[in-house]
Design a protein around this motif. Structure first.
Motif, short mmCIF file in Angstrom:
data_model
loop_
_atom_site.label_atom_id
_atom_site.label_comp_id
_atom_site.label_asym_id
_atom_site.label_seq_id
_atom_site.Cartn_x
_atom_site.Cartn_y
_atom_site.Cartn_z
N UNK A 90 0.83 -1.21 0.00
CA UNK A 90 0.00 0.00 0.00
C UNK A 90 0.86 1.26 0.00
N UNK A 91 1.93 1.25 0.79
CA UNK A 91 2.81 2.42 0.85
C UNK A 91 3.47 2.67 -0.52
N UNK A 92 4.00 1.61 -1.11
CA UNK A 92 4.73 1.77 -2.37
C UNK A 92 3.78 2.06 -3.53
N UNK A 93 2.59 1.44 -3.53
CA UNK A 93 1.64 1.69 -4.61
C UNK A 93 1.18 3.14 -4.59
N UNK A 94 0.96 3.70 -3.40
CA UNK A 94 0.58 5.10 -3.30
C UNK A 94 1.71 6.01 -3.77
N UNK A 95 2.93 5.70 -3.35
CA UNK A 95 4.08 6.52 -3.72
C UNK A 95 4.26 6.56 -5.24
N UNK A 96 3.95 5.46 -5.92
CA UNK A 96 4.19 5.35 -7.36
C UNK A 96 2.99 5.74 -8.21
N UNK A 97 1.91 6.20 -7.61
CA UNK A 97 0.75 6.66 -8.39
C UNK A 97 1.15 7.88 -9.24
N UNK A 98 0.49 8.07 -10.40
CA UNK A 98 0.73 9.30 -11.17
C UNK A 98 0.42 10.53 -10.31
N UNK A 127 -6.56 15.62 -14.96
CA UNK A 127 -6.10 14.40 -14.31
C UNK A 127 -5.88 14.73 -12.84
N UNK A 128 -6.25 13.82 -11.96
CA UNK A 128 -6.21 14.09 -10.52
C UNK A 128 -4.82 14.57 -10.10
N UNK A 129 -4.78 15.69 -9.40
CA UNK A 129 -3.53 16.30 -8.95
C UNK A 129 -3.32 15.96 -7.48
N UNK A 130 -2.25 15.26 -7.19
CA UNK A 130 -2.00 14.83 -5.81
C UNK A 130 -1.37 15.95 -4.99
N UNK A 131 -1.65 15.93 -3.70
CA UNK A 131 -1.12 16.93 -2.79
C UNK A 131 0.35 16.66 -2.48
N UNK A 132 0.72 15.39 -2.42
CA UNK A 132 2.11 14.99 -2.22
C UNK A 132 2.25 13.55 -2.72
N UNK A 133 3.46 13.03 -2.69
CA UNK A 133 3.70 11.66 -3.16
C UNK A 133 3.15 10.61 -2.21
N UNK A 134 2.69 11.04 -1.03
CA UNK A 134 2.19 10.09 -0.04
C UNK A 134 0.69 10.21 0.18
N UNK A 135 0.04 11.03 -0.63
CA UNK A 135 -1.42 11.17 -0.58
C UNK A 135 -2.01 10.47 -1.80
N UNK A 136 -3.03 9.66 -1.60
CA UNK A 136 -3.66 8.97 -2.72
C UNK A 136 -4.43 9.96 -3.59
#
Length: 414
Positions: free
Chosen positions: A39-47, A199-208
């Motif tokens: 879960x941690x790595x999948x979230x980190x690697x999301x676009x 396209x969904x803009x993430x707040x940080x690399x650790x936010x889904x």
């Protein structure tokens, strides 16, 4: 051979029962560890929905009337726009923008709802007030494939942009509402046309991405006071032009980029901003990874020792197989098949336990749930493969040593 294998496992049921219980506990614990790390790595690697490579943040300063270089009668608005224009004409610069609490990896932000008819975005929808080239600097893209240049042109026309997921709780993608009029800033007297869904803009690399909501509005449509020295001045340089860009820009700042009382106070790369902003999360991820690696190593050594000891205790059995003409490969296959059969037997109850842990929400959250069948089966499959590898190593090396001993010597020792 299969019948003999089942018969042998049944005849040695006491020892195999304890081994099966050990495998069951190990399987569940490993699944939990792998699920959490996944879960941690999948979230980190999301676009991420943006690109900060080759981007820089310029901090503007203002001379006070105590400075000998202070110029009376100037205004911030015009001076800042002049500074932006001069930076835009630097040969290595691709795009320049101004923004307010909007750039990536920014702990300061503002929120506002996006309303359409009875639909209302979540209360934590980030409001990004920017000049049109902001989407070019950070290379935002539309959910329907719109380019940064097309998105910038929409902002210039007075349209706004919003992430495609802001009405996710209603099950409505924003792409279906492009071209419609919306209410922004809590003001129901004006309609603002939606130019495109982003396209969904993430707040940080650790936010889904699914929990990150935002909209982008052209600063130039608001009062002139929105353009001020507190703005974020962001620059994207052309590929291959990063080398010494900060030093070169600072060297030219005094002669070319002091406009009125506005000057360049500092320049930082977004690589540094990203690293600094996410340091705590990165440390946590590193600690998770090291801790889980340590647990997996202990599990590996425990299983290795168990099967090592078990194989060493069966030297006489290996000798008997060799006396009856069994090859080394056949003996190893027999021992390995026994270990894999025990693992296969405990996998089903382990999977049932994994399912119930996920159903009871005792594992990691992702995509708004703890129970996803594809994730459950993937992590269970990885667990099975890792335990199978541990069993193979635990059997192979001692079995190889045992098969090098002469049968008569092994039987004599017994």
């Amino acid at each position: 051979m299969q019948k003999k294998l089942f018969t042998q496992i049944r005849n040695e049921w006491r020892g195999n029962l304890w081994l099966a219980l050990e495998l069951l506990v190990v399987s569940v614990v490993m699944w939990y560890i792998i699920d959490l790390l996944y879960c941690r790595l999948a979230t980190f690697n999301e676009p991420r929905g943006f690109d900060t490579e080759h981007c820089y943040l310029v901090e503007m300063g203002v001379l006070t009337d105590k400075s000998p270089d202070y110029k009376a009668g100037t205004n911030w608005h015009d001076d800042i726009l002049t500074l932006v224009d001069r930076l835009r004409h630097r040969p290595e610069v691709e795009a320049v923008s101004l923004s307010n609490n909007s750039h990536p990896y920014n702990g300061s932000n503002s929120t506002d709802p996006v309303e359409y008819d009875t639909l209302r975005s979540p209360g934590w929808t980030i409001r990004r007030i920017v000049t049109p080239d902001f989407v070019r600097v950070f290379r935002y893209r539309g959910a329907n494939g719109e380019t940064p240049e097309q998105l910038a042109e929409m902002l210039r026309r007075g349209e706004f942009l919003a992430s495609n997921n802001i009405y996710r709780r209603y099950g409505i993608p924003l792409t279906s509402l492009v071209g419609k009029g919306f209410h922004l800033f809590g003001d129901t007297t004006y309609n603002f046309r939606l130019g495109a869904a982003l396209q969904d803009v993430r707040y940080s690399d650790f936010e889904q991405a699914r929990f990150c909501y935002s909209f982008v509005f052209n600063m130039e449509q608001l009062s002139p006071g929105y353009i001020n020295p507190d703005n974020e001045l962001c620059i994207r340089v052309k590929e291959g032009q990063d080398h010494d860009f900060i030093a070169r820009l600072k060297a030219d700042s005094e002669s070319q980029y002091r406009i009125g009382n506005i000057y360049i106070a500092d320049v930082r790369s977004f690589a540094d901003i990203r690293r600094s902003y996410q340091q705590a999360w990165m440390n946590q991820l590193r600690n998770y990874t090291v801790g889980m690696g340590f647990l997996l190593l202990n599990i590996f050594l425990g299983l290795l020792g168990t099967f090592w000891f078990r194989t060493q205790q069966r030297r006489s059995e290996i000798a008997l197989h060799k006396i009856h003409g069994a090859s080394r490969g056949a003996v190893f296959a027999r021992l390995l098949s026994e270990g894999f059969l025990l693992l296969l037997i405990v996998t089903l109850p382990a999977l049932v336990i994994d399912y119930n842990l996920a159903k009871l929400e005792l594992n990691a959250w992702r995509n708004g749930t703890t129970l996803e069948w594809d994730r459950l089966l993937l992590c269970a499959g990885i667990t099975f493969a890792l335990i199978g590898l541990m069993i193979a190593v635990g059997i192979w090396y001692p079995a190889r040593k045992a098969m090098q001993v002469q049968p008569a010597e092994a039987l004599h020792d017994e």
